[in-house]
Design an enzyme around this catalytic site. Structure first.
Site, mmCIF file in Angstrom:
data_model
loop_
_atom_site.group_PDB
_atom_site.id
_atom_site.type_symbol
_atom_site.label_atom_id
_atom_site.label_comp_id
_atom_site.label_asym_id
_atom_site.label_seq_id
_atom_site.Cartn_x
_atom_site.Cartn_y
_atom_site.Cartn_z
ATOM 1 N N GLY A 1 0.766 -0.876 -0.113
ATOM 2 C CA GLY A 1 0.446 -0.003 0.238
ATOM 3 C C GLY A 1 0.731 1.341 0.011
ATOM 4 O O GLY A 1 -0.420 2.036 0.412
ATOM 5 N N LYS B 1 6.162 19.635 -4.872
ATOM 6 C CA LYS B 1 6.748 20.198 -3.661
ATOM 7 C C LYS B 1 7.985 20.841 -3.704
ATOM 8 O O LYS B 1 7.707 21.667 -2.998
ATOM 9 C CB LYS B 1 6.306 18.570 -3.071
ATOM 10 C CG LYS B 1 4.581 17.960 -3.145
ATOM 11 C CD LYS B 1 5.179 16.707 -1.774
ATOM 12 C CE LYS B 1 4.027 15.936 -1.425
ATOM 13 N NZ LYS B 1 4.031 14.179 -1.321
#
Lengths: 428, 428
Positions: A184, A202
């Site tokens: 995940g 970012k």
């Protein structure tokens, strides 16, 4: 009089925000000076929202953000539209805004900040970079009297997880990606992470804050992902006492006239604090003139950490609102432009498969010299047909280094360029 | 209208503050929204202050802090008096205050915060803990919507430097201290550092902020220094995959009714981010319910880094003043009390020199069991007369562990207790 919050989006982060506001209501009220209350939640489909009071739900986000009783709008939808229109409408209606939307801020932060300044409201976005790590406000506020020279960040947990596995287990990229997907840490379509798009957004946000220049957008960021990183690169890094990290690097030019903003894999000395950032953790390393070296470390993603950052911003803007003040950003722009990657000063590590014959090193050195790149060190491994020449350059313009590698690729004494990667250097 | 600052003290930090205000005047004005100006500097002896405009100097600090044209008072004298009286007088006269004074805040922060609240002025003190690292404001502001469970800090650079040398070079304490003194990392009288007094003051400040309890003072902090740490302890830590660090630890009790605050040497797994903090660097690791694990890293001391933190605070309080607002602290007290060290839950590492005879382990295990301390693992090293038994306990109340060690010392099968140190544990 409660501070009323409109929430846009009720997915993993949004529902966690609702949960935390509910759970911590007393403490939040004490810290703000007045209770905080969710006044409405905009969702795409009402029947899909779970675990929240159904009477708060609406599909009419535009009506919600302009509703007269709303004080603060929290946007956790993500993406460019309709997030941008909704945020601008909220600002236009005099609401303060908290957002976690890195893509929007990286693409069009300038418009949003200008609107917030004009309206005299807050636009806070701590959750947009490095999740729960208090980073943007320290950069903006605590270092307000300082001068940032370089920012180096591990700002994407997925790629750090993959590179960490490759380093610790000698695994290849594909295998490590599959493991990250199974656990995940990586999405089914991992493009945004492994190709560096997420980190580039970012990087743009960090550069804007660190250098007080509104000009940087995601499109200005030189971007290389980690799909080309091989087990051989990692082994070559190890042999030099380095690890490979995907870094977002924002750097002031020597002449202080521009900044370079880039995302690419980097060989980093193992002693550097960023080198010990393992698994899916994030960290941002800041070099400032007065403060020296700082690092901010923590969880870069996840519903609860991200919600925690959103909540911190909600408390701040609510306090400001109660005090009748707001923090303008971008009003005093240094106007620093972004220079091309070719002009950025970097160092290269190059491993060449060569035939172990007299004259190879001299030929290779000549190619470096032709582009005015000086060699910092050379090491030869193996003998005969298996010989490998490993070179590290001194810092030089990236374009010159790149042309050097092109020429090496074309030379008949070089059987293969086995590994090329930038090396980041640090003064003591 | 310029924002006027009165500076108390003009030593290493103070003169650097003057220098930075001068050098960055334009940028500071832009960020605050109005120029900032040093209105006066109080010193003990006028002929000793160097590199500052002599017309600003005064020996009458009390007159300076209450002068009507002064907006902000910056205190970098240190110590309890006259700093406390001057700060209280400044607050009483409606000035906002920035201070780097850890001793005063640790001893009597409650009085200062109450006075600032009452007067509606700011009291900022980022420089008092971990120098330039933006830490206190993130704890206070960014984690305002979160719940801190534990704070672990390397907050004293001198002791970290000494322990790092002992670890990397196998040197003893005395030798490493002398090296630190020669390099200027330790003072001629190193007591405040090596006995943990400096770290204890910072621990009190951290605990107050992290747990929103004004009750903690330096006197409440359990304090052990590093003078007893031996090369054998360091070697024993290494054998377990640990390093030794002097940590300031602030921890919420399991029942959430109290907090424990302590400073002592700790064995820490090498994989932990705090373990890689080298030389005289500082770092503070925070475990919060929502944000997860965070770490703040940077230079903990030095004139310029400390001045940078002071300047960041000056910008913040000047902005607040311009906006007519202030940030009250301590108004909403959780009232959490401090529990005794004996009640604090810790784990011990104990190395015992024993005769390698049948029954030794069973005797030792019996002593642990007598105090209801369970053993996590045991390892035996050497044979015959040189045998050493190394035990690590499961977490237990510190008092029980301490009594266990006392009993081991008194037992005739134990020739010597070679090393006792607490081990800090981390859940995944």
């Amino acid at each position: 009089m409660a501070m009323k919050v409109a929430l846009l989006g009720c997915g993993v982060v949004g529902s966690q925000v609702v949960h935390l506001v509910d759970e911590q209501s007393e403490e939040l009220a004490a810290r703000i000076g007045t209770p905080i209350e969710i006044g409405g939640i905009a969702v795409r489909r009402i029947d899909r929202a779970r675990g929240v009071d159904p009477s708060l739900l609406t599909t009419d986000a535009m009506a919600l953000v302009t509703r007269p009783d709303i004080d603060v709008v929290v946007e956790v939808i993500g993406g460019i539209e309709p997030a941008r229109s909704l945020i601008l409408a909220a600002i236009g209606a005099g609401k303060s805004v908290v957002t976690a939307n890195k893509a929007l801020l990286a693409e069009d932060g300038q418009t949003l900040h200008a609107a917030a300044r004009e309206a005299g409201v807050d636009l806070y976005y701590e959750a947009s970079v490095a999740g729960a790590i208090p980073l943007l406000r320290p950069l903006r506020d605590s270092l307000a009297g300082d001068r940032v020279n370089r920012v180096l960040g591990i700002v994407n947990g997925t790629t750090n997880y993959i590179l960490d596995r490759m380093d610790s287990q000698g695994a290849g990229f594909t295998e490590s990606l599959e493991e990250a997907q199974a656990l995940g840490y990586a999405e089914a379509d991992p493009t945004a992470d492994v190709e560096g798009f997420d980190a580039a957004a970012k990087a743009a946000i960090l550069a804007r804050l660190a250098f007080h220049t509104q000009r940087v957008t995601a499109a200005d960021v030189h971007r290389e992902g980690i799909t080309g990183v091989t087990a051989a690169d990692i082994a070559s890094a190890k042999a030099m006492g380095c690890v490979v990290k995907l870094l977002a690097i924002c750097q002031r030019s020597e002449d202080d006239k521009s900044v370079g903003v880039r995302v690419h894999p980097v060989m980093l000395p193992v002693e550097h604090p960023l080198a010990s950032v393992k698994e899916a953790y994030n960290a941002v390393f800041v070099e400032a003139a007065s403060a020296g070296r700082l690092m901010f470390y923590g969880a870069g993603a996840g519903g609860t950490p991200t919600a925690s950052a959103v909540l911190g911003d909600m408390v701040a803007v609510a306090r400001n609102r109660l005090a009748g003040t707001s923090v303008a950003e971008g009003g005093h722009d240094t106007g620093l432009a972004v220079h091309d990657m070719g002009e950025t000063i970097t160092s290269y590590h190059v491993a060449l498969d060569v035939a172990d014959r007299p004259g190879v090193l001299s030929k290779v050195a000549e190619i470096f010299a032709r582009h005015q790149v000086s060699i910092k060190n050379v090491r030869q491994e193996g003998r005969g047909e298996d010989a490998q020449l490993v070179l590290v350059s001194h810092p030089a313009p990236d374009a010159a280094l790149s042309r050097t590698v092109d020429d090496l690729r074309g030379h008949d004494m070089v059987r293969e360029v086995a590994s090329v990667m930038r090396v980041e250097t640090f003064s003591d």
